[in-house]
Scaffold this motif. Structure first.
Motif, PDB file in Angstrom:
ATOM      1  N   GLY A   1      44.924 -36.120 -14.166  1.00  0.00           N
ATOM      2  CA  GLY A   1      45.113 -34.671 -14.256  1.00  0.00           C
ATOM      3  C   GLY A   1      46.478 -34.357 -14.841  1.00  0.00           C
ATOM      4  O   GLY A   1      46.614 -33.486 -15.721  1.00  0.00           O
ATOM      5  N   ALA A   2      47.512 -35.067 -14.347  1.00  0.00           N
ATOM      6  CA  ALA A   2      48.855 -34.879 -14.897  1.00  0.00           C
ATOM      7  C   ALA A   2      48.893 -35.294 -16.368  1.00  0.00           C
ATOM      8  O   ALA A   2      49.468 -34.594 -17.215  1.00  0.00           O
ATOM      9  CB  ALA A   2      49.859 -35.695 -14.085  1.00  0.00           C
ATOM     10  N   PHE A   3      48.262 -36.415 -16.676  1.00  0.00           N
ATOM     11  CA  PHE A   3      48.220 -36.889 -18.063  1.00  0.00           C
ATOM     12  C   PHE A   3      47.555 -35.840 -18.970  1.00  0.00           C
ATOM     13  O   PHE A   3      48.020 -35.575 -20.087  1.00  0.00           O
ATOM     14  CB  PHE A   3      47.438 -38.203 -18.094  1.00  0.00           C
ATOM     15  CG  PHE A   3      47.290 -38.804 -19.461  1.00  0.00           C
ATOM     16  CD1 PHE A   3      48.366 -39.385 -20.109  1.00  0.00           C
ATOM     17  CD2 PHE A   3      46.052 -38.812 -20.104  1.00  0.00           C
ATOM     18  CE1 PHE A   3      48.220 -39.961 -21.366  1.00  0.00           C
ATOM     19  CE2 PHE A   3      45.902 -39.372 -21.351  1.00  0.00           C
ATOM     20  CZ  PHE A   3      46.987 -39.952 -21.995  1.00  0.00           C
TER      21      PHE A   3
ATOM     22  N   SER B   1      47.907 -23.039 -23.148  1.00  0.00           N
ATOM     23  CA  SER B   1      48.224 -24.318 -22.516  1.00  0.00           C
ATOM     24  C   SER B   1      47.746 -24.319 -21.068  1.00  0.00           C
ATOM     25  O   SER B   1      47.156 -25.304 -20.592  1.00  0.00           O
ATOM     26  CB  SER B   1      49.733 -24.560 -22.584  1.00  0.00           C
ATOM     27  OG  SER B   1      50.081 -25.737 -21.890  1.00  0.00           O
ATOM     28  N   ALA B   2      47.985 -23.201 -20.366  1.00  0.00           N
ATOM     29  CA  ALA B   2      47.525 -23.096 -18.976  1.00  0.00           C
ATOM     30  C   ALA B   2      46.006 -23.094 -18.907  1.00  0.00           C
ATOM     31  O   ALA B   2      45.406 -23.720 -18.013  1.00  0.00           O
ATOM     32  CB  ALA B   2      48.084 -21.823 -18.342  1.00  0.00           C
ATOM     33  N   LEU B   3      45.344 -22.411 -19.850  1.00  0.00           N
ATOM     34  CA  LEU B   3      43.879 -22.371 -19.857  1.00  0.00           C
ATOM     35  C   LEU B   3      43.293 -23.768 -20.036  1.00  0.00           C
ATOM     36  O   LEU B   3      42.374 -24.177 -19.308  1.00  0.00           O
ATOM     37  CB  LEU B   3      43.398 -21.446 -20.971  1.00  0.00           C
ATOM     38  CG  LEU B   3      41.878 -21.422 -21.201  1.00  0.00           C
ATOM     39  CD1 LEU B   3      41.159 -20.904 -19.966  1.00  0.00           C
ATOM     40  CD2 LEU B   3      41.529 -20.568 -22.426  1.00  0.00           C
TER      41      LEU B   3
ATOM     42  N   LEU C   1      46.295 -29.216  -5.634  1.00  0.00           N
ATOM     43  CA  LEU C   1      46.290 -30.043  -6.841  1.00  0.00           C
ATOM     44  C   LEU C   1      46.267 -29.172  -8.099  1.00  0.00           C
ATOM     45  O   LEU C   1      47.009 -29.419  -9.062  1.00  0.00           O
ATOM     46  CB  LEU C   1      45.084 -30.977  -6.824  1.00  0.00           C
ATOM     47  CG  LEU C   1      44.907 -31.860  -8.072  1.00  0.00           C
ATOM     48  CD1 LEU C   1      46.073 -32.822  -8.218  1.00  0.00           C
ATOM     49  CD2 LEU C   1      43.581 -32.629  -8.006  1.00  0.00           C
ATOM     50  N   GLY C   2      45.399 -28.137  -8.082  1.00  0.00           N
ATOM     51  CA  GLY C   2      45.304 -27.261  -9.257  1.00  0.00           C
ATOM     52  C   GLY C   2      46.613 -26.543  -9.542  1.00  0.00           C
ATOM     53  O   GLY C   2      47.055 -26.464 -10.700  1.00  0.00           O
ATOM     54  N   VAL C   3      47.257 -26.030  -8.495  1.00  0.00           N
ATOM     55  CA  VAL C   3      48.516 -25.305  -8.687  1.00  0.00           C
ATOM     56  C   VAL C   3      49.601 -26.250  -9.211  1.00  0.00           C
ATOM     57  O   VAL C   3      50.361 -25.915 -10.134  1.00  0.00           O
ATOM     58  CB  VAL C   3      48.953 -24.639  -7.364  1.00  0.00           C
ATOM     59  CG1 VAL C   3      50.375 -24.104  -7.474  1.00  0.00           C
ATOM     60  CG2 VAL C   3      48.004 -23.515  -7.008  1.00  0.00           C
ATOM     61  N   VAL C   4      49.681 -27.449  -8.622  1.00  0.00           N
ATOM     62  CA  VAL C   4      50.695 -28.414  -9.049  1.00  0.00           C
ATOM     63  C   VAL C   4      50.515 -28.775 -10.519  1.00  0.00           C
ATOM     64  O   VAL C   4      51.483 -28.815 -11.297  1.00  0.00           O
ATOM     65  CB  VAL C   4      50.643 -29.681  -8.163  1.00  0.00           C
ATOM     66  CG1 VAL C   4      51.413 -30.831  -8.820  1.00  0.00           C
ATOM     67  CG2 VAL C   4      51.223 -29.395  -6.792  1.00  0.00           C
ATOM     68  N   LEU C   5      49.288 -29.025 -10.920  1.00  0.00           N
ATOM     69  CA  LEU C   5      49.058 -29.467 -12.293  1.00  0.00           C
ATOM     70  C   LEU C   5      49.294 -28.339 -13.300  1.00  0.00           C
ATOM     71  O   LEU C   5      49.898 -28.561 -14.360  1.00  0.00           O
ATOM     72  CB  LEU C   5      47.643 -30.026 -12.436  1.00  0.00           C
ATOM     73  CG  LEU C   5      47.392 -31.355 -11.708  1.00  0.00           C
ATOM     74  CD1 LEU C   5      45.933 -31.779 -11.858  1.00  0.00           C
ATOM     75  CD2 LEU C   5      48.312 -32.450 -12.233  1.00  0.00           C
ATOM     76  N   VAL C   6      48.803 -27.151 -12.994  1.00  0.00           N
ATOM     77  CA  VAL C   6      48.965 -26.047 -13.954  1.00  0.00           C
ATOM     78  C   VAL C   6      50.441 -25.640 -14.063  1.00  0.00           C
ATOM     79  O   VAL C   6      50.966 -25.487 -15.174  1.00  0.00           O
ATOM     80  CB  VAL C   6      48.086 -24.852 -13.542  1.00  0.00           C
ATOM     81  CG1 VAL C   6      48.377 -23.641 -14.436  1.00  0.00           C
ATOM     82  CG2 VAL C   6      46.604 -25.222 -13.647  1.00  0.00           C
TER      83      VAL C   6
ATOM     84  N   ILE D   1      40.870 -28.814 -17.913  1.00  0.00           N
ATOM     85  CA  ILE D   1      40.989 -30.266 -17.684  1.00  0.00           C
ATOM     86  C   ILE D   1      40.869 -30.577 -16.201  1.00  0.00           C
ATOM     87  O   ILE D   1      40.165 -31.517 -15.799  1.00  0.00           O
ATOM     88  CB  ILE D   1      42.325 -30.767 -18.252  1.00  0.00           C
ATOM     89  CG1 ILE D   1      42.288 -30.732 -19.782  1.00  0.00           C
ATOM     90  CG2 ILE D   1      42.629 -32.182 -17.762  1.00  0.00           C
ATOM     91  CD1 ILE D   1      43.643 -30.921 -20.427  1.00  0.00           C
ATOM     92  N   VAL D   2      41.536 -29.788 -15.373  1.00  0.00           N
ATOM     93  CA  VAL D   2      41.472 -30.027 -13.927  1.00  0.00           C
ATOM     94  C   VAL D   2      40.049 -29.836 -13.426  1.00  0.00           C
ATOM     95  O   VAL D   2      39.548 -30.629 -12.608  1.00  0.00           O
ATOM     96  CB  VAL D   2      42.452 -29.081 -13.201  1.00  0.00           C
ATOM     97  CG1 VAL D   2      42.266 -29.194 -11.686  1.00  0.00           C
ATOM     98  CG2 VAL D   2      43.888 -29.420 -13.574  1.00  0.00           C
ATOM     99  N   LEU D   3      39.363 -28.808 -13.889  1.00  0.00           N
ATOM    100  CA  LEU D   3      37.978 -28.564 -13.458  1.00  0.00           C
ATOM    101  C   LEU D   3      37.061 -29.702 -13.904  1.00  0.00           C
ATOM    102  O   LEU D   3      36.193 -30.146 -13.139  1.00  0.00           O
ATOM    103  CB  LEU D   3      37.489 -27.230 -14.025  1.00  0.00           C
ATOM    104  CG  LEU D   3      38.115 -25.978 -13.420  1.00  0.00           C
ATOM    105  CD1 LEU D   3      37.601 -24.727 -14.145  1.00  0.00           C
ATOM    106  CD2 LEU D   3      37.801 -25.879 -11.935  1.00  0.00           C
ATOM    107  N   LEU D   4      37.238 -30.166 -15.132  1.00  0.00           N
ATOM    108  CA  LEU D   4      36.385 -31.243 -15.640  1.00  0.00           C
ATOM    109  C   LEU D   4      36.602 -32.534 -14.850  1.00  0.00           C
ATOM    110  O   LEU D   4      35.636 -33.195 -14.431  1.00  0.00           O
ATOM    111  CB  LEU D   4      36.687 -31.465 -17.126  1.00  0.00           C
ATOM    112  CG  LEU D   4      35.848 -32.520 -17.851  1.00  0.00           C
ATOM    113  CD1 LEU D   4      34.369 -32.225 -17.719  1.00  0.00           C
ATOM    114  CD2 LEU D   4      36.255 -32.604 -19.319  1.00  0.00           C
ATOM    115  N   LEU D   5      37.855 -32.891 -14.622  1.00  0.00           N
ATOM    116  CA  LEU D   5      38.141 -34.112 -13.864  1.00  0.00           C
ATOM    117  C   LEU D   5      37.669 -33.978 -12.418  1.00  0.00           C
ATOM    118  O   LEU D   5      37.147 -34.951 -11.845  1.00  0.00           O
ATOM    119  CB  LEU D   5      39.639 -34.411 -13.904  1.00  0.00           C
ATOM    120  CG  LEU D   5      40.219 -34.825 -15.252  1.00  0.00           C
ATOM    121  CD1 LEU D   5      41.716 -35.092 -15.129  1.00  0.00           C
ATOM    122  CD2 LEU D   5      39.527 -36.070 -15.775  1.00  0.00           C
TER     123      LEU D   5
END
Length: 271
Positions: free
Chosen positions: A80-82, A126-128, A157-162, A133-137
């Motif tokens: 997710g980070a990647f 970029s945020a979208l 997790l979603g907040v951290v990644l976005v 990506i987070v939803l797909l993973l």
């Protein structure tokens, strides 16, 4: 005393009201979205590469029986980070460099568009893509990896990644302001892939050679990966504030580099 009616051209040049400013921001974001839809060379790799890697390594490795962590959950956070880092670097770094070279930056500066609308549209896209990506993973992790997290864990997790994509958006902006349109893509690839690997985003960092494990804390993606791993309940090295501070410092340095690049290049276009 006579009154003079201003020509319509002058009236249109008057400062924009709040409504028109918001409309300009929205339209710039909308057209940026349409542009990316018409560029499958950006949208498809950005969305599918993290999912492909996660399928190969995260789901393929399966759970480590009796280990201290399970691969699907660990690599959900790290990939997710990647993924969000890639969306930021390619979405801003390459895009800004190319548009700068084509003269779009000069055209937009000459238009009545609010100066911040251009950057806001880039950040919104970029945020979208980060959210997608987070939803797909997450869908792959739940459906095929058996990953189960509490609702708060998914949200964390979603907040951290976005939000964690913001420092890399700033770095992408710096790359876009300093690199030429023809060199931005190879430069981002040279930075993105090795940094992701050396930061433990491809494989658990315990699997990396000793020198890479020692160097990882000096790399910004490592700190986002650590925050993402903590969000899914995995014990990580160091307190969260240290990782946040490292990313904040990285953001500041990146923004300084971006300002220097734009000032140096304000009147320059690339052939």
């Amino acid at each position: 005393m006579s009154t003079t009616t201003l020509p319509s051209e002058i009236r249109r040049a008057a400062p924009l009201g709040t409504h028109w400013r918001l409309r300009a921001y929205f339209l710039e974001a909308w057209f940026e979205f349409l542009k990316l839809l018409r560029l499958p060379g950006y949208a498809l790799p950005t969305l599918l590469f993290p999912a492909l890697f996660y399928s190969l390594f995260g789901l393929g490795l399966g759970r480590f029986s009796g280990g201290r962590f399970d691969a699907p959950t660990y690599l959900l956070a790290s990939y997710g980070a990647f993924g969000v880092i890639g969306a930021s670097l390619f979405g801003l770094g390459v895009s800004v460099a190319v548009e700068r070279g084509q003269g779009w930056m000069a055209l937009k500066r000459a238009s009545p568009m609010p100066p911040g609308a251009y950057l806001a549209a880039k950040l919104a896209m970029s945020a979208l893509f980060g959210v997608l990506i987070v939803l797909l993973l997450s869908t792959l992790a739940v459906t095929f990896g058996g990953v189960r997290l509490p609702v708060s864990g998914w949200l964390h997790l979603g907040v951290v990644l976005v939000l964690g994509a913001l420092p890399f958006s700033a770095f992408g902006l710096a790359v876009g302001s300093l690199a030429g349109p023809n060199s931005a893509t190879p430069l981002v690839n040279i930075l993105y892939l090795p940094l992701g690997f050396a930061s433990g985003l491809w494989f658990p960092i315990q699997m990396l050679p000793g020198p890479l494990r020692a160097a990882a804390p000096w790399l910004p993606p490592y700190h986002l990966g650590e925050l993402a791993l903590a969000a899914v309940g995995l014990e990580r090295a160091g307190p969260a504030w240290a990782h946040v501070a490292a990313l904040a410092g990285f953001t500041g340095l990146s923004l300084c580099a971006a300002v220097i690049g734009f000032r140096r290049d304000s009147d320059r276009t690339w052939g």
